[in-house]
Scaffold this active site. Structure first.
Site, PDB file in Angstrom:
ATOM      1  N   SER A 135     -21.295  70.186 -14.837  1.00  0.00           N
ATOM      2  CA  SER A 135     -21.127  71.269 -15.584  1.00  0.00           C
ATOM      3  C   SER A 135     -21.802  72.437 -14.682  1.00  0.00           C
ATOM      4  O   SER A 135     -23.322  72.523 -14.797  1.00  0.00           O
ATOM      5  CB  SER A 135     -21.848  71.130 -16.883  1.00  0.00           C
ATOM      6  OG  SER A 135     -21.939  72.085 -17.602  1.00  0.00           O
TER       7      SER A 135
ATOM      8  N   HIS B 209     -16.547  71.385 -14.676  1.00  0.00           N
ATOM      9  CA  HIS B 209     -16.825  71.588 -15.922  1.00  0.00           C
ATOM     10  C   HIS B 209     -17.160  72.873 -16.251  1.00  0.00           C
ATOM     11  O   HIS B 209     -18.454  73.207 -15.570  1.00  0.00           O
ATOM     12  CB  HIS B 209     -17.580  70.335 -16.647  1.00  0.00           C
ATOM     13  CG  HIS B 209     -17.667  70.527 -18.150  1.00  0.00           C
ATOM     14  ND1 HIS B 209     -16.657  69.921 -19.039  1.00  0.00           N
ATOM     15  CD2 HIS B 209     -18.597  71.095 -19.116  1.00  0.00           C
ATOM     16  CE1 HIS B 209     -16.936  70.049 -20.240  1.00  0.00           C
ATOM     17  NE2 HIS B 209     -17.947  70.800 -20.222  1.00  0.00           N
TER      18      HIS B 209
ATOM     19  N   ASP C 194     -18.397  75.656 -19.221  1.00  0.00           N
ATOM     20  CA  ASP C 194     -18.807  76.160 -20.732  1.00  0.00           C
ATOM     21  C   ASP C 194     -18.661  77.311 -20.949  1.00  0.00           C
ATOM     22  O   ASP C 194     -19.498  78.002 -20.569  1.00  0.00           O
ATOM     23  CB  ASP C 194     -20.109  75.296 -20.604  1.00  0.00           C
ATOM     24  CG  ASP C 194     -20.184  73.902 -20.670  1.00  0.00           C
ATOM     25  OD1 ASP C 194     -19.463  73.239 -21.344  1.00  0.00           O
ATOM     26  OD2 ASP C 194     -21.038  73.484 -19.635  1.00  0.00           O
TER      27      ASP C 194
ATOM     28  N   MET D 219     -18.932  79.978 -23.999  1.00  0.00           N
ATOM     29  CA  MET D 219     -19.648  80.076 -25.125  1.00  0.00           C
ATOM     30  C   MET D 219     -19.592  81.468 -25.579  1.00  0.00           C
ATOM     31  O   MET D 219     -20.042  82.436 -24.886  1.00  0.00           O
ATOM     32  CB  MET D 219     -21.331  79.603 -25.091  1.00  0.00           C
ATOM     33  CG  MET D 219     -21.278  78.522 -24.612  1.00  0.00           C
ATOM     34  SD  MET D 219     -23.422  77.940 -24.510  1.00  0.00           S
ATOM     35  CE  MET D 219     -23.303  76.594 -23.618  1.00  0.00           C
TER      36      MET D 219
ATOM     37  N   HIS E 236     -14.054  74.113 -21.099  1.00  0.00           N
ATOM     38  CA  HIS E 236     -14.771  73.478 -22.350  1.00  0.00           C
ATOM     39  C   HIS E 236     -14.898  74.718 -23.220  1.00  0.00           C
ATOM     40  O   HIS E 236     -15.944  75.593 -22.879  1.00  0.00           O
ATOM     41  CB  HIS E 236     -16.031  72.783 -22.276  1.00  0.00           C
ATOM     42  CG  HIS E 236     -16.670  72.286 -23.411  1.00  0.00           C
ATOM     43  ND1 HIS E 236     -17.856  71.832 -23.402  1.00  0.00           N
ATOM     44  CD2 HIS E 236     -16.084  72.298 -24.751  1.00  0.00           C
ATOM     45  CE1 HIS E 236     -18.335  71.672 -24.816  1.00  0.00           C
ATOM     46  NE2 HIS E 236     -17.367  71.784 -25.546  1.00  0.00           N
TER      47      HIS E 236
ATOM     48  N   MET F 262     -16.148  76.724 -26.038  1.00  0.00           N
ATOM     49  CA  MET F 262     -17.134  76.709 -27.553  1.00  0.00           C
ATOM     50  C   MET F 262     -17.036  77.929 -28.275  1.00  0.00           C
ATOM     51  O   MET F 262     -18.206  78.708 -28.130  1.00  0.00           O
ATOM     52  CB  MET F 262     -18.739  76.424 -27.030  1.00  0.00           C
ATOM     53  CG  MET F 262     -18.885  74.909 -26.708  1.00  0.00           C
ATOM     54  SD  MET F 262     -20.248  74.399 -25.623  1.00  0.00           S
ATOM     55  CE  MET F 262     -19.553  74.921 -24.163  1.00  0.00           C
TER      56      MET F 262
ATOM     57  N   MET G 285     -18.885  65.212 -27.852  1.00  0.00           N
ATOM     58  CA  MET G 285     -20.074  65.748 -27.527  1.00  0.00           C
ATOM     59  C   MET G 285     -21.249  64.941 -27.760  1.00  0.00           C
ATOM     60  O   MET G 285     -21.157  64.363 -28.806  1.00  0.00           O
ATOM     61  CB  MET G 285     -20.467  67.128 -28.331  1.00  0.00           C
ATOM     62  CG  MET G 285     -19.659  68.199 -28.055  1.00  0.00           C
ATOM     63  SD  MET G 285     -19.670  68.808 -26.294  1.00  0.00           S
ATOM     64  CE  MET G 285     -21.247  69.011 -26.055  1.00  0.00           C
TER      65      MET G 285
ATOM     66  N   ASP H 108     -19.999  64.577 -22.911  1.00  0.00           N
ATOM     67  CA  ASP H 108     -20.801  65.838 -22.503  1.00  0.00           C
ATOM     68  C   ASP H 108     -22.170  66.009 -23.253  1.00  0.00           C
ATOM     69  O   ASP H 108     -22.186  66.091 -24.569  1.00  0.00           O
ATOM     70  CB  ASP H 108     -19.731  67.070 -22.757  1.00  0.00           C
ATOM     71  CG  ASP H 108     -20.524  68.392 -22.322  1.00  0.00           C
ATOM     72  OD1 ASP H 108     -21.165  68.593 -21.509  1.00  0.00           O
ATOM     73  OD2 ASP H 108     -19.767  69.179 -22.614  1.00  0.00           O
TER      74      ASP H 108
HETATM   75  C1  DX5 Z   1     -23.462  71.698 -23.757  1.00  0.00           C
HETATM   76  C2  DX5 Z   1     -22.413  71.953 -22.830  1.00  0.00           C
HETATM   77  C3  DX5 Z   1     -22.567  71.074 -21.514  1.00  0.00           C
HETATM   78  C4  DX5 Z   1     -23.773  71.135 -21.040  1.00  0.00           C
HETATM   79  C5  DX5 Z   1     -24.203  69.888 -20.272  1.00  0.00           C
HETATM   80  O1  DX5 Z   1     -23.207  72.821 -24.803  1.00  0.00           O
HETATM   81  O2  DX5 Z   1     -21.239  71.607 -23.312  1.00  0.00           O
HETATM   82  O3  DX5 Z   1     -21.386  70.883 -20.898  1.00  0.00           O
HETATM   83  O4  DX5 Z   1     -23.815  72.069 -19.661  1.00  0.00           O
HETATM   84  O5  DX5 Z   1     -25.635  69.685 -19.941  1.00  0.00           O
HETATM   85  P1  DX5 Z   1     -26.549  68.700 -19.534  1.00  0.00           P
HETATM   86  O6  DX5 Z   1     -25.707  67.712 -18.611  1.00  0.00           O
HETATM   87  O7  DX5 Z   1     -27.613  69.181 -18.908  1.00  0.00           O
HETATM   88  O8  DX5 Z   1     -26.885  68.133 -20.934  1.00  0.00           O
HETATM   89 ZN    ZN Z   2     -19.393  71.273 -21.868  1.00  0.00          ZN
END
Ligand code: DX5
Ligand code: ZN
Length: 214
Positions: free
Chosen positions: A6, A31, A33, A35, A64, A66, A135, A173
Site C-alpha cells: 500500500s 495498492h 488508497d 480517501m 481502493h 474510500m 478490511m 487490507d
Molecule cells: C487503510 C488503508 C490500507 C492501509 C494499510 O485505510 O486502506 O490500505 O494503507 O496500511 P497498514 O498495512 O500499515 O495497516
Molecule cells: Zn486500502
C-alpha cells in the site's frame, strides 16, 4: 501469496525511489488508497498522483476508493490506468450498477467491506466480482492493529464464493505483517495488502519476499 503493497505508507517526498523498489520486488500489484475525508476521517491523494504512479510503476494498480459516490469516478479511475477498481459496499446505493460500470470501463471489479459489515451482504453480488476486499482495520489510516475476527470472515467468504460458484479472489487490507499474514494464508486469503510492514521495514524487498512466500 499475492502481495499488494500500500503506497499510503511510502515516502511521498521520494515516490520515484519507492516505486523503483516496487518494480524490482516480487509484489504482483500496487495498492492505492484514495480517501475523501467524508467516507473516512482522512484525506490521502487523488488522480494526478495515481497518473504519475502509473507512469513509473510496472505493476498492475489496485485502486481502493474510500470515498462516497464512487460511481462518479469510474472513467477517471480507468483513465489513470487502474487494473482493479475497489468500491466500498457501504458507499454504494446501487452496487450492482456500479460493478457493471466498472466492467464496462474495462477494469476488474472489487467490492470492499468494513470490519463491522457482515460477509452475507455480499451474497447477491459475488458472482459478478473479480475480487472481494475485507478490511481488517477500520479504513482511514495505515499502521493500525489487525482485527482478528477477519480470520472468521475469510472462512465465511470462502464458503460463500464456493456456494455461489464465484471466482473472486479474497484480498485483506490492514495490519498485515508476517504473523497476521501467515494466519490469513492458512484461512484462505489470496491477496495481502501491506503498508507499514513493507515501507517502514529496514529491508522492504525482504518484507515483500516474506509475505510472498507465505
Ligand atoms: C487503510 C488503508 C490500507 C492501509 C494499510 O485505510 O486502506 O490500505 O494503507 O496500511 P497498514 O498495512 O500499515 O495497516
Ligand atoms: Zn486500502
Amino acid at each position: 501469496m499475492i502481495v499488494s503493497p500500500s503506497l499510503l505508507s511510502a515516502d511521498f517526498g521520494n515516490l520515484a525511489h519507492d516505486l523503483e523498489m516496487i518494480n524490482q520486488s516480487k509484489a504482483q500489484m500496487l495498492h492505492l488508497d484514495v480517501m475523501d475525508g467524508v467516507f473516512v476521517p482522512n484525506i490521502s491523494f487523488g488522480f494526478p498522483v495515481i497518473k504519475y504512479v502509473q507512469q513509473l510503476c510496472t505493476k498492475p494498480l489496485d485502486v481502493h476508493l474510500m470515498i462516497v459516490e464512487p460511481q462518479k469516478f469510474v472513467n477517471q479511475v480507468r483513465d489513470c490506468g487502474a487494473e482493479i477498481m475497489n468500491v466500498h459496499l457501504e458507499a454504494c446505493n446501487h452496487l450492482d450498477r456500479v460493478v457493471q460500470q466498472i466492467h464496462d470501463a474495462g477494469m476488474k471489479a472489487g467490492v470492499t467491506i468494513n470490519p463491522a459489515t457482515p460477509v452475507c451482504l455480499l451474497r447477491d453480488i459475488v458472482q459478478q466480482l473479480d475480487l472481494v476486499l475485507l478490511m481488517s482495520v477500520n479504513p482511514g489510516f495505515g499502521g493500525q492493529k489487525f482485527i482478528p475476527n477477519t480470520l472468521n470472515k475469510v472462512h465465511e467468504l470462502k464458503e460463500l464464493l464456493k456456494e455461489k460458484g464465484s471466482k473472486a479472489v479474497i484480498e485483506i487490507d490492514g495490519g498485515v505483517n508476517d504473523v497476521t499474514g501467515s494466519q490469513l494464508a492458512k484461512a484462505g486469503a489470496d491477496v495481502l495488502v501491506a503498508g507499514n510492514y513493507v515501507f517502514k521495514a529496514d529491508d522492504p524487498l525482504k518484507a515483500i519476499d516474506t509475505l510472498v512466500n507465505l
